[in-house]
Design a protein around this motif. Structure first.
Motif, PDB file in Angstrom:
ATOM      1  N   ALA A  25       0.834  -1.192   0.000  1.00 17.03           N
ATOM      2  CA  ALA A  25       0.000   0.000   0.000  1.00 17.03           C
ATOM      3  C   ALA A  25       0.873   1.248   0.000  1.00 17.03           C
ATOM      4  O   ALA A  25       1.812   1.347   0.777  1.00 17.03           O
ATOM      5  N   ARG A  26       0.570   2.177  -0.880  1.00 24.37           N
ATOM      6  CA  ARG A  26       1.321   3.427  -0.926  1.00 24.37           C
ATOM      7  C   ARG A  26       0.864   4.343   0.203  1.00 24.37           C
ATOM      8  O   ARG A  26      -0.299   4.299   0.611  1.00 24.37           O
ATOM      9  N   PRO A  27       1.767   5.175   0.725  1.00 26.85           N
ATOM     10  CA  PRO A  27       1.380   6.077   1.804  1.00 26.85           C
ATOM     11  C   PRO A  27       0.314   7.068   1.330  1.00 26.85           C
ATOM     12  O   PRO A  27       0.393   7.587   0.223  1.00 26.85           O
ATOM     13  N   ARG A  28      -0.686   7.307   2.157  1.00 30.80           N
ATOM     14  CA  ARG A  28      -1.766   8.203   1.801  1.00 30.80           C
ATOM     15  C   ARG A  28      -1.325   9.648   1.959  1.00 30.80           C
ATOM     16  O   ARG A  28      -0.620  10.012   2.894  1.00 30.80           O
ATOM     17  N   ARG A  29      -1.754  10.477   1.009  1.00 31.88           N
ATOM     18  CA  ARG A  29      -1.432  11.897   1.077  1.00 31.88           C
ATOM     19  C   ARG A  29      -2.421  12.585   2.000  1.00 31.88           C
ATOM     20  O   ARG A  29      -3.602  12.235   2.066  1.00 31.88           O
ATOM     21  N   SER A  30      -1.952  13.584   2.704  1.00 40.01           N
ATOM     22  CA  SER A  30      -2.806  14.286   3.653  1.00 40.01           C
ATOM     23  C   SER A  30      -3.880  15.071   2.908  1.00 40.01           C
ATOM     24  O   SER A  30      -3.694  15.457   1.744  1.00 40.01           O
ATOM     25  N   PRO A  31      -5.022  15.323   3.549  1.00 37.85           N
ATOM     26  CA  PRO A  31      -6.085  16.096   2.890  1.00 37.85           C
ATOM     27  C   PRO A  31      -5.612  17.477   2.453  1.00 37.85           C
ATOM     28  O   PRO A  31      -6.065  17.987   1.426  1.00 37.85           O
ATOM     29  N   ILE A  32      -4.713  18.075   3.218  1.00 40.86           N
ATOM     30  CA  ILE A  32      -4.228  19.409   2.852  1.00 40.86           C
ATOM     31  C   ILE A  32      -3.442  19.347   1.550  1.00 40.86           C
ATOM     32  O   ILE A  32      -3.607  20.188   0.658  1.00 40.86           O
ATOM     33  N   ARG A  33      -2.591  18.323   1.414  1.00 36.62           N
ATOM     34  CA  ARG A  33      -1.820  18.191   0.186  1.00 36.62           C
ATOM     35  C   ARG A  33      -2.719  17.865  -1.000  1.00 36.62           C
ATOM     36  O   ARG A  33      -2.499  18.347  -2.116  1.00 36.62           O
ATOM     37  N   LEU A  34      -3.733  17.043  -0.770  1.00 37.63           N
ATOM     38  CA  LEU A  34      -4.669  16.730  -1.848  1.00 37.63           C
ATOM     39  C   LEU A  34      -5.426  17.977  -2.304  1.00 37.63           C
ATOM     40  O   LEU A  34      -5.607  18.210  -3.503  1.00 37.63           O
ATOM     41  N   ALA A  35      -5.860  18.795  -1.335  1.00 38.21           N
ATOM     42  CA  ALA A  35      -6.582  20.021  -1.671  1.00 38.21           C
ATOM     43  C   ALA A  35      -5.666  20.994  -2.402  1.00 38.21           C
ATOM     44  O   ALA A  35      -6.075  21.649  -3.367  1.00 38.21           O
ATOM     45  N   ALA A  36      -4.412  21.097  -1.956  1.00 37.67           N
ATOM     46  CA  ALA A  36      -3.466  22.001  -2.604  1.00 37.67           C
ATOM     47  C   ALA A  36      -3.181  21.557  -4.042  1.00 37.67           C
ATOM     48  O   ALA A  36      -3.106  22.380  -4.956  1.00 37.67           O
ATOM     49  N   ALA A  37      -3.063  20.245  -4.235  1.00 38.57           N
ATOM     50  CA  ALA A  37      -2.813  19.732  -5.581  1.00 38.57           C
ATOM     51  C   ALA A  37      -4.010  19.984  -6.488  1.00 38.57           C
ATOM     52  O   ALA A  37      -3.850  20.365  -7.660  1.00 38.57           O
ATOM     53  N   ALA A  38      -5.227  19.774  -5.958  1.00 39.52           N
ATOM     54  CA  ALA A  38      -6.433  20.021  -6.751  1.00 39.52           C
ATOM     55  C   ALA A  38      -6.563  21.493  -7.113  1.00 39.52           C
ATOM     56  O   ALA A  38      -6.931  21.840  -8.244  1.00 39.52           O
ATOM     57  N   PHE A  39      -6.239  22.367  -6.164  1.00 46.10           N
ATOM     58  CA  PHE A  39      -6.309  23.807  -6.429  1.00 46.10           C
ATOM     59  C   PHE A  39      -5.288  24.197  -7.491  1.00 46.10           C
ATOM     60  O   PHE A  39      -5.588  24.976  -8.397  1.00 46.10           O
ATOM     61  N   ARG A  40      -4.083  23.637  -7.388  1.00 41.84           N
ATOM     62  CA  ARG A  40      -3.049  23.939  -8.377  1.00 41.84           C
ATOM     63  C   ARG A  40      -3.460  23.470  -9.773  1.00 41.84           C
ATOM     64  O   ARG A  40      -3.285  24.179 -10.764  1.00 41.84           O
ATOM     65  N   ASP A  41      -4.057  22.281  -9.843  1.00 36.31           N
ATOM     66  CA  ASP A  41      -4.500  21.760 -11.136  1.00 36.31           C
ATOM     67  C   ASP A  41      -5.636  22.603 -11.713  1.00 36.31           C
ATOM     68  O   ASP A  41      -5.698  22.824 -12.932  1.00 36.31           O
ATOM     69  N   ALA A  42      -6.541  23.062 -10.835  1.00 35.78           N
ATOM     70  CA  ALA A  42      -7.658  23.888 -11.300  1.00 35.78           C
ATOM     71  C   ALA A  42      -7.158  25.225 -11.838  1.00 35.78           C
ATOM     72  O   ALA A  42      -7.631  25.699 -12.885  1.00 35.78           O
ATOM     73  N   ILE A  43      -6.212  25.825 -11.144  1.00 29.26           N
ATOM     74  CA  ILE A  43      -5.639  27.088 -11.615  1.00 29.26           C
ATOM     75  C   ILE A  43      -4.938  26.874 -12.956  1.00 29.26           C
ATOM     76  O   ILE A  43      -5.026  27.694 -13.877  1.00 29.26           O
ATOM     77  N   GLY A  44      -4.224  25.756 -13.070  1.00 28.22           N
ATOM     78  CA  GLY A  44      -3.558  25.447 -14.333  1.00 28.22           C
ATOM     79  C   GLY A  44      -4.545  25.296 -15.471  1.00 28.22           C
ATOM     80  O   GLY A  44      -4.272  25.707 -16.603  1.00 28.22           O
ATOM     81  N   LEU A  45      -5.707  24.702 -15.182  1.00 25.29           N
ATOM     82  CA  LEU A  45      -6.745  24.538 -16.208  1.00 25.29           C
ATOM     83  C   LEU A  45      -7.246  25.890 -16.694  1.00 25.29           C
ATOM     84  O   LEU A  45      -7.384  26.124 -17.900  1.00 25.29           O
ATOM     85  N   VAL A  46      -7.507  26.791 -15.757  1.00 29.94           N
ATOM     86  CA  VAL A  46      -7.996  28.122 -16.115  1.00 29.94           C
ATOM     87  C   VAL A  46      -6.937  28.898 -16.896  1.00 29.94           C
ATOM     88  O   VAL A  46      -7.227  29.511 -17.934  1.00 29.94           O
ATOM     89  N   LEU A  47      -5.698  28.860 -16.412  1.00 26.84           N
ATOM     90  CA  LEU A  47      -4.632  29.610 -17.070  1.00 26.84           C
ATOM     91  C   LEU A  47      -4.350  29.077 -18.474  1.00 26.84           C
ATOM     92  O   LEU A  47      -4.084  29.851 -19.398  1.00 26.84           O
ATOM     93  N   ALA A  48      -4.410  27.759 -18.629  1.00 30.02           N
ATOM     94  CA  ALA A  48      -4.178  27.177 -19.951  1.00 30.02           C
ATOM     95  C   ALA A  48      -5.248  27.636 -20.930  1.00 30.02           C
ATOM     96  O   ALA A  48      -4.964  27.969 -22.092  1.00 30.02           O
ATOM     97  N   THR A  49      -6.506  27.669 -20.482  1.00 29.15           N
ATOM     98  CA  THR A  49      -7.594  28.124 -21.348  1.00 29.15           C
ATOM     99  C   THR A  49      -7.422  29.584 -21.727  1.00 29.15           C
ATOM    100  O   THR A  49      -7.553  29.959 -22.898  1.00 29.15           O
ATOM    101  N   LEU A  50      -7.123  30.419 -20.724  1.00 27.77           N
ATOM    102  CA  LEU A  50      -6.946  31.844 -20.995  1.00 27.77           C
ATOM    103  C   LEU A  50      -5.758  32.103 -21.909  1.00 27.77           C
ATOM    104  O   LEU A  50      -5.808  32.986 -22.770  1.00 27.77           O
ATOM    105  N   PHE A  51      -4.692  31.338 -21.730  1.00 26.06           N
ATOM    106  CA  PHE A  51      -3.512  31.524 -22.575  1.00 26.06           C
ATOM    107  C   PHE A  51      -3.849  31.265 -24.039  1.00 26.06           C
ATOM    108  O   PHE A  51      -3.476  32.047 -24.921  1.00 26.06           O
ATOM    109  N   VAL A  52      -4.540  30.171 -24.304  1.00 27.19           N
ATOM    110  CA  VAL A  52      -4.892  29.844 -25.691  1.00 27.19           C
ATOM    111  C   VAL A  52      -5.787  30.925 -26.276  1.00 27.19           C
ATOM    112  O   VAL A  52      -5.572  31.391 -27.412  1.00 27.19           O
ATOM    113  N   MET A  53      -6.791  31.343 -25.519  1.00 24.02           N
ATOM    114  CA  MET A  53      -7.727  32.348 -26.025  1.00 24.02           C
ATOM    115  C   MET A  53      -7.038  33.680 -26.287  1.00 24.02           C
ATOM    116  O   MET A  53      -7.230  34.295 -27.344  1.00 24.02           O
ATOM    117  N   LEU A  54      -6.221  34.135 -25.333  1.00 22.37           N
ATOM    118  CA  LEU A  54      -5.561  35.429 -25.481  1.00 22.37           C
ATOM    119  C   LEU A  54      -4.507  35.397 -26.580  1.00 22.37           C
ATOM    120  O   LEU A  54      -4.382  36.344 -27.363  1.00 22.37           O
TER     121      LEU A  54
END
Length: 283
Positions: A25-54
């Motif tokens: 079993a792999r070590p479980r990531r803490s909820p804080i790290r999971l939330a931070a990773a999800a937030f980072r991925d969400a920001i990346g999604l928005v920035l990638a979309t805006l970059f293409v459009m602009l």
């Protein structure tokens, strides 16, 4: 003195030894790290979309302005004070040309990025070839394609009434558009814009969102981006009118695992709305 190989393990061997000791079993990531990773991925999604459009919008404006100036014998680097005044028809044609080129550049940027990151698998990344999906019966897909434009028009009409926006039949095209300009505008509205938006949103961004979100999360996030990109100054009627369409397109992308049904439904919806607006009123 030589190091003891049984004592000094490499990082990979140490991880393997730890996994073996814990039953694999792999070590479980803490909820804080999971939330931070999800937030980072969400920001990346928005920035990638805006970059293409602009990037596409800026490049299209520059190319059209310089190209049109050269064709009309105007120095593209002249100051505003030395530039001749343009006729309204010329300005409208430049705007249409810029819109068309912007959509083409969006497709080019997305496909280029997919080829660079995935090589020969770029079609699969953009769902232009089948990917894993729950599936959708052809009869249901056909029913959606046949019924959706009517439902979409009813929703748009209702939204316009709620927000007191003008939306009716027997609407004419701008008198400043020539026949060529009108054909170009219709091609942009009915075909080019839906294709470019679907390649970007339900192609590249849906695939990116699916890496860190469940299907419903990918549907909601790409739908929200699609709606927000259509916000107009001083009114939210247009983005609200697109919410059902955005959700349906995301659902189709997930169920079919293909981009083509999304493009077809988007084109069909735009065609239905344009036909409704331009259809002559009964005498």
């Amino acid at each position: 003195m030589k190091p003891d190989p049984d004592v000094e393990l490499s990082d990979d061997r140490a991880i393997g030894a730890m996994l073996a000791a814990t039953g694999g079993a792999r070590p479980r990531r803490s909820p804080i790290r999971l939330a931070a990773a999800a937030f980072r991925d969400a920001i990346g999604l928005v920035l990638a979309t805006l970059f293409v459009m602009l990037a596409a919008a800026i490049a299209a404006l520059l190319v059209v302005r310089v190209g049109a100036d050269i064709l009309q014998g105007i120095d593209p680097f002249a100051t505003e004070a030395r530039r001749p005044r343009l006729y309204p028809q010329q300005l409208v044609l430049r705007e249409v040309a810029s819109d068309i080129l912007r959509q083409c550049l969006i497709v080019a940027i997305v496909i280029g990025a997919a080829i660079r990151s995935s090589g020969g698998a770029w079609r699969s990344r953009l769902a232009l070839t089948p990917v894993a999906a729950p599936g959708l019966a052809p009869s249901r897909l056909l029913a959606i394609l046949l019924l959706w434009p009517f439902l979409h028009i009813l929703w748009v009409i209702g939204t316009a009434e709620v927000f007191h926006m003008a939306f009716g039949r027997n609407v004419g095209l701008s008198p400043l558009l020539s026949r060529t300009g009108a054909i170009a505008w219709l091609a942009f509205t009915i075909v080019l814009a839906p294709v470019a938006e679907e390649v970007l949103m339900r192609g590249a961004m849906f695939e990116r969102a699916s890496r860190f979100l469940k299907p419903w999360g990918a549907i909601l996030s790409t739908s929200a981006l699609f709606v927000l990109l259509h916000i107009q100054v001083g009114s939210i009627a247009r983005p609200v009118s697109l919410i059902p369409l955005a959700l349906m397109l995301g659902w189709l992308r997930w169920r079919t695992g293909r981009l083509w049904p999304c493009i077809l439904l988007h084109v069909w919806s735009n065609l239905a709305v344009v036909a409704y607006l331009l259809w002559p009123a009964p005498a």
